[in-house]
Design a protein around this motif. Structure first.
Motif, PDB file in Angstrom:
ATOM      1  N   GLU A  55       0.690  -1.207   0.042  1.00  0.00           N
ATOM      2  CA  GLU A  55      -0.006  -0.022   0.024  1.00  0.00           C
ATOM      3  C   GLU A  55       1.053   1.249   0.148  1.00  0.00           C
ATOM      4  O   GLU A  55       0.659   2.307  -0.605  1.00  0.00           O
ATOM      5  CB  GLU A  55      -0.886  -0.021   1.170  1.00  0.00           C
ATOM      6  CG  GLU A  55      -2.069   1.030   1.152  1.00  0.00           C
ATOM      7  CD  GLU A  55      -2.929   1.001   2.490  1.00  0.00           C
ATOM      8  OE1 GLU A  55      -3.589   2.157   2.554  1.00  0.00           O
ATOM      9  OE2 GLU A  55      -3.259  -0.259   2.899  1.00  0.00           O
ATOM     10  N   ALA A  56       1.908   1.435   0.859  1.00  0.00           N
ATOM     11  CA  ALA A  56       2.673   2.518   0.927  1.00  0.00           C
ATOM     12  C   ALA A  56       3.567   2.490  -0.685  1.00  0.00           C
ATOM     13  O   ALA A  56       3.814   3.761  -0.776  1.00  0.00           O
ATOM     14  CB  ALA A  56       3.469   2.364   2.117  1.00  0.00           C
ATOM     15  N   SER A  57       3.808   1.358  -0.814  1.00  0.00           N
ATOM     16  CA  SER A  57       4.745   1.530  -2.134  1.00  0.00           C
ATOM     17  C   SER A  57       3.761   1.993  -3.219  1.00  0.00           C
ATOM     18  O   SER A  57       4.238   2.899  -4.152  1.00  0.00           O
ATOM     19  CB  SER A  57       5.177   0.183  -2.705  1.00  0.00           C
ATOM     20  OG  SER A  57       5.693   0.072  -3.771  1.00  0.00           O
ATOM     21  N   ASP A  58       2.639   1.668  -3.397  1.00  0.00           N
ATOM     22  CA  ASP A  58       1.667   2.247  -4.364  1.00  0.00           C
ATOM     23  C   ASP A  58       1.351   3.831  -4.023  1.00  0.00           C
ATOM     24  O   ASP A  58       1.464   4.510  -5.237  1.00  0.00           O
ATOM     25  CB  ASP A  58       0.084   1.632  -4.198  1.00  0.00           C
ATOM     26  CG  ASP A  58       0.126   0.359  -4.836  1.00  0.00           C
ATOM     27  OD1 ASP A  58       1.042  -0.248  -5.345  1.00  0.00           O
ATOM     28  OD2 ASP A  58      -0.957  -0.545  -4.368  1.00  0.00           O
ATOM     29  N   GLU A  59       1.330   4.282  -3.064  1.00  0.00           N
ATOM     30  CA  GLU A  59       1.183   5.727  -2.565  1.00  0.00           C
ATOM     31  C   GLU A  59       2.353   6.523  -3.207  1.00  0.00           C
ATOM     32  O   GLU A  59       2.435   7.434  -3.940  1.00  0.00           O
ATOM     33  CB  GLU A  59       1.042   6.004  -1.129  1.00  0.00           C
ATOM     34  CG  GLU A  59      -0.148   5.686  -0.353  1.00  0.00           C
ATOM     35  CD  GLU A  59       0.078   5.993   1.072  1.00  0.00           C
ATOM     36  OE1 GLU A  59      -0.086   7.060   1.468  1.00  0.00           O
ATOM     37  OE2 GLU A  59       0.024   4.930   1.817  1.00  0.00           O
ATOM     38  N   ALA A  60       3.410   5.862  -3.032  1.00  0.00           N
ATOM     39  CA  ALA A  60       4.781   6.461  -3.431  1.00  0.00           C
ATOM     40  C   ALA A  60       4.641   6.542  -4.916  1.00  0.00           C
ATOM     41  O   ALA A  60       5.428   7.464  -5.645  1.00  0.00           O
ATOM     42  CB  ALA A  60       6.215   5.660  -2.920  1.00  0.00           C
ATOM     43  N   TRP A  61       4.434   5.372  -5.618  1.00  0.00           N
ATOM     44  CA  TRP A  61       4.622   5.297  -7.051  1.00  0.00           C
ATOM     45  C   TRP A  61       3.705   6.072  -7.616  1.00  0.00           C
ATOM     46  O   TRP A  61       3.751   6.858  -8.692  1.00  0.00           O
ATOM     47  CB  TRP A  61       4.825   4.078  -7.395  1.00  0.00           C
ATOM     48  CG  TRP A  61       5.985   3.193  -7.419  1.00  0.00           C
ATOM     49  CD1 TRP A  61       6.409   2.489  -6.570  1.00  0.00           C
ATOM     50  CD2 TRP A  61       7.255   3.588  -7.888  1.00  0.00           C
ATOM     51  NE1 TRP A  61       7.577   1.879  -6.658  1.00  0.00           N
ATOM     52  CE2 TRP A  61       8.270   2.821  -7.419  1.00  0.00           C
ATOM     53  CE3 TRP A  61       7.300   4.504  -9.014  1.00  0.00           C
ATOM     54  CZ2 TRP A  61       9.363   2.719  -7.807  1.00  0.00           C
ATOM     55  CZ3 TRP A  61       8.773   4.454  -9.432  1.00  0.00           C
ATOM     56  CH2 TRP A  61       9.730   3.700  -8.733  1.00  0.00           C
ATOM     57  N   ASP A  62       2.543   6.310  -6.944  1.00  0.00           N
ATOM     58  CA  ASP A  62       1.185   7.161  -7.536  1.00  0.00           C
ATOM     59  C   ASP A  62       1.698   8.774  -7.647  1.00  0.00           C
ATOM     60  O   ASP A  62       1.591   9.410  -8.623  1.00  0.00           O
ATOM     61  CB  ASP A  62       0.150   7.213  -6.667  1.00  0.00           C
ATOM     62  CG  ASP A  62      -0.777   6.006  -6.954  1.00  0.00           C
ATOM     63  OD1 ASP A  62      -0.602   5.313  -7.801  1.00  0.00           O
ATOM     64  OD2 ASP A  62      -1.601   5.673  -5.798  1.00  0.00           O
ATOM     65  N   TRP A  63       2.731   8.877  -6.682  1.00  0.00           N
ATOM     66  CA  TRP A  63       2.955  10.356  -6.446  1.00  0.00           C
ATOM     67  C   TRP A  63       4.178  10.576  -7.692  1.00  0.00           C
ATOM     68  O   TRP A  63       4.164  11.416  -8.249  1.00  0.00           O
ATOM     69  CB  TRP A  63       3.547  11.039  -5.035  1.00  0.00           C
ATOM     70  CG  TRP A  63       4.208  12.195  -5.238  1.00  0.00           C
ATOM     71  CD1 TRP A  63       3.375  13.262  -5.003  1.00  0.00           C
ATOM     72  CD2 TRP A  63       5.650  12.648  -5.413  1.00  0.00           C
ATOM     73  NE1 TRP A  63       4.228  14.496  -5.151  1.00  0.00           N
ATOM     74  CE2 TRP A  63       5.579  14.052  -5.469  1.00  0.00           C
ATOM     75  CE3 TRP A  63       6.922  11.806  -5.706  1.00  0.00           C
ATOM     76  CZ2 TRP A  63       6.680  14.725  -5.470  1.00  0.00           C
ATOM     77  CZ3 TRP A  63       7.904  12.667  -5.756  1.00  0.00           C
ATOM     78  CH2 TRP A  63       7.840  14.037  -5.921  1.00  0.00           C
TER      79      TRP A  63
END
Length: 125
Positions: A55-63
């Motif tokens: 989930e945190a990785s997805d947040e990072a890559w979204d940004w």
């Protein structure tokens, strides 16, 4: 730098969401361009992404893929920006604020006032 210069003050804060503590400042830098400021966040996110949960990785890559463009545009309009990700119970937040860097006066070659010599440091207990 002998004249005031526009730039960005960048900070990285961490916060334990499970405890009633204040966020802790992890790092800060001064940047002199919008690309330099958002690149600091981007490099950090790319570096820590392998250690993040899904989930945190997805947040990072979204940004990195979408939010970074919006961040850069906001910075170019002199607007402050915030980027956050949450890993387990830890929130990591990067802030970027437009600032005016003012050069500091140097003490070299100048006479200090007489009171400057009145201070006598004491030995630590």
């Amino acid at each position: 730098m002998d004249k005031p210069q526009w730039g960005y003050w960048c900070e990285c804060w961490t916060e334990d969401l499970g405890k009633q503590r204040r966020p802790a400042l992890l790092a800060s830098i001064d940047a002199y361009s919008a690309p330099q400021a958002d690149n600091w966040v981007a490099v950090t996110l790319r570096t820590i992404t392998p250690a993040l949960d899904a989930e945190a990785s997805d947040e990072a890559w979204d940004w990195l893929y979408e939010g970074r463009i919006q961040t850069r545009r906001a910075l170019l309009r002199s607007e402050p920006c915030t980027v956050s990700i949450t890993q387990a119970r830890t929130r990591i937040t990067w802030t970027i604020r437009p600032v005016l860097f003012v050069p500091l006066a140097h003490r070299n070659g100048s006479e200090l006032p007489a009171c400057a010599y009145d201070f006598k440091p004491h030995a630590a207990d």
